[in-house]
Design an enzyme around this catalytic site. Structure first.
Site, PDB file in Angstrom:
ATOM      1  CG  ASP A 299      -2.078   0.945   1.095  1.00  0.00           C
ATOM      2  OD1 ASP A 299      -3.221   0.480   0.974  1.00  0.00           O
ATOM      3  OD2 ASP A 299      -1.842   2.185   1.093  1.00  0.00           O
ATOM      4  CB  ILE A 300       0.822   4.303  -2.107  1.00  0.00           C
ATOM      5  CG1 ILE A 300       1.901   5.235  -2.602  1.00  0.00           C
ATOM      6  CG2 ILE A 300      -0.465   5.056  -1.808  1.00  0.00           C
ATOM      7  CD1 ILE A 300       1.612   5.835  -3.990  1.00  0.00           C
TER       8      ILE A 300
ATOM      9  CG  HIS B 107      -8.475  -3.098  -2.413  1.00  0.00           C
ATOM     10  ND1 HIS B 107      -9.393  -2.401  -3.184  1.00  0.00           N
ATOM     11  CD2 HIS B 107      -8.359  -2.402  -1.257  1.00  0.00           C
ATOM     12  CE1 HIS B 107      -9.801  -1.342  -2.517  1.00  0.00           C
ATOM     13  NE2 HIS B 107      -9.205  -1.320  -1.339  1.00  0.00           N
TER      14      HIS B 107
ATOM     15  CB  VAL C 277      -9.125   1.813  -4.993  1.00  0.00           C
ATOM     16  CG1 VAL C 277      -8.817   1.211  -6.359  1.00  0.00           C
ATOM     17  CG2 VAL C 277      -8.116   2.915  -4.651  1.00  0.00           C
TER      18      VAL C 277
ATOM     19  CG  ASN D  48     -12.155  -0.814   3.956  1.00  0.00           C
ATOM     20  OD1 ASN D  48     -12.523  -1.233   5.053  1.00  0.00           O
ATOM     21  ND2 ASN D  48     -10.968  -0.249   3.769  1.00  0.00           N
TER      22      ASN D  48
ATOM     23  CG  HIS E  90      -6.908  -3.006   3.111  1.00  0.00           C
ATOM     24  ND1 HIS E  90      -6.138  -1.870   2.954  1.00  0.00           N
ATOM     25  CD2 HIS E  90      -8.106  -2.722   2.527  1.00  0.00           C
ATOM     26  CE1 HIS E  90      -6.846  -0.938   2.318  1.00  0.00           C
ATOM     27  NE2 HIS E  90      -8.047  -1.439   2.046  1.00  0.00           N
TER      28      HIS E  90
HETATM   29  P1  5GP Z   1      -9.685   1.329   0.261  1.00  0.00           P
HETATM   30  O1  5GP Z   1      -9.750   2.639   1.013  1.00  0.00           O
HETATM   31  O2  5GP Z   1     -10.357   1.440  -1.085  1.00  0.00           O
HETATM   32  O3  5GP Z   1     -10.123   0.131   1.034  1.00  0.00           O
HETATM   33  O4  5GP Z   1      -8.140   1.082   0.000  1.00  0.00           O
HETATM   34  C1  5GP Z   1      -7.451   1.657  -1.057  1.00  0.00           C
HETATM   35  C2  5GP Z   1      -5.991   1.616  -0.686  1.00  0.00           C
HETATM   36  O5  5GP Z   1      -5.232   1.874  -1.846  1.00  0.00           O
HETATM   37  C3  5GP Z   1      -5.596   2.666   0.352  1.00  0.00           C
HETATM   38  O6  5GP Z   1      -5.075   2.029   1.497  1.00  0.00           O
HETATM   39  C4  5GP Z   1      -4.574   3.520  -0.379  1.00  0.00           C
HETATM   40  O7  5GP Z   1      -3.513   3.932   0.449  1.00  0.00           O
HETATM   41  C5  5GP Z   1      -4.089   2.600  -1.490  1.00  0.00           C
HETATM   42  N1  5GP Z   1      -3.657   3.300  -2.682  1.00  0.00           N
HETATM   43  C6  5GP Z   1      -4.254   4.362  -3.275  1.00  0.00           C
HETATM   44  N2  5GP Z   1      -3.569   4.730  -4.374  1.00  0.00           N
HETATM   45  C7  5GP Z   1      -2.511   3.871  -4.474  1.00  0.00           C
HETATM   46  C8  5GP Z   1      -1.438   3.751  -5.416  1.00  0.00           C
HETATM   47  O8  5GP Z   1      -1.304   4.495  -6.403  1.00  0.00           O
HETATM   48  N3  5GP Z   1      -0.544   2.753  -5.191  1.00  0.00           N
HETATM   49  C9  5GP Z   1      -0.660   1.899  -4.129  1.00  0.00           C
HETATM   50  N4  5GP Z   1       0.285   0.959  -4.001  1.00  0.00           N
HETATM   51  N5  5GP Z   1      -1.662   1.992  -3.223  1.00  0.00           N
HETATM   52  C10 5GP Z   1      -2.564   2.964  -3.406  1.00  0.00           C
END
Ligand code: 5GP
Ligand code: ZN
Length: 113
Positions: free
Chosen positions: A29-30, A99, A95, A86, A101
């Site tokens: 994760d970034i 995915h 996103v 999520n 986590h």
């Molecule tokens: P969500 O909030 O949808 O459950 O998780 C999306 C995750 O994607 C977040 O933890 C966010 O930090 C990660 N994320 C968003 N943009 C990028 C990216 O460009 N690269 C990577 N590796 N992770 C990302």
């Protein structure tokens, strides 16, 4: 292609991949929320858990088993780790490509925020 994770999977955006096979890609994760914060992502675009259907059962099983394998490789199997999907706005999904986590390496509070 507008989906961020489809673009990462296609290699259009660099990411730190920790695993890949014919079905899945896993990358760091970034914005890591723990010392280990890996995202396990299917190559197929499924927007949210609400669109998961029985044809995805094996895929989702592979995602969960891959999370456990990565946690074990990193030494977190005994101490513990967390896996999270999520779904949609109130859970904080940002996103819209499913995915899993995988978080570990610190004590994780429950209930989550
Ligand atoms: P969500 O909030 O949808 O459950 O998780 C999306 C995750 O994607 C977040 O933890 C966010 O930090 C990660 N994320 C968003 N943009 C990028 C990216 O460009 N690269 C990577 N590796 N992770 C990302
Ligand atoms: Zn996608």
């Amino acid at each position: 292609m507008s989906c961020l994770f489809c673009r990462i999977i296609a290699g259009e955006i660099p990411g730190s991949r920790v695993y890949e096979d014919a079905e899945l890609v896993a990358f760091d994760d970034i914005h890591p929320q723990a010392p280990m914060h890996v995202l396990i992502v299917p190559r197929v675009h499924v927007p949210t858990l609400n669109e998961v259907d029985p044809s995805h059962d094996a895929l989702v099983g592979s995602m969960i088993r891959r999370a456990a394998a990565i946690a074990a490789e990193r030494g977190y199997a005994e101490g513990g780790y967390r896996t999270v999907f999520n779904c949609n706005a109130q859970a904080g999904q940002t996103v819209f490509h499913i995915h899993l986590h995988l978080l570990g390496g610190r004590t994780l509070a429950w209930p989550p925020g």
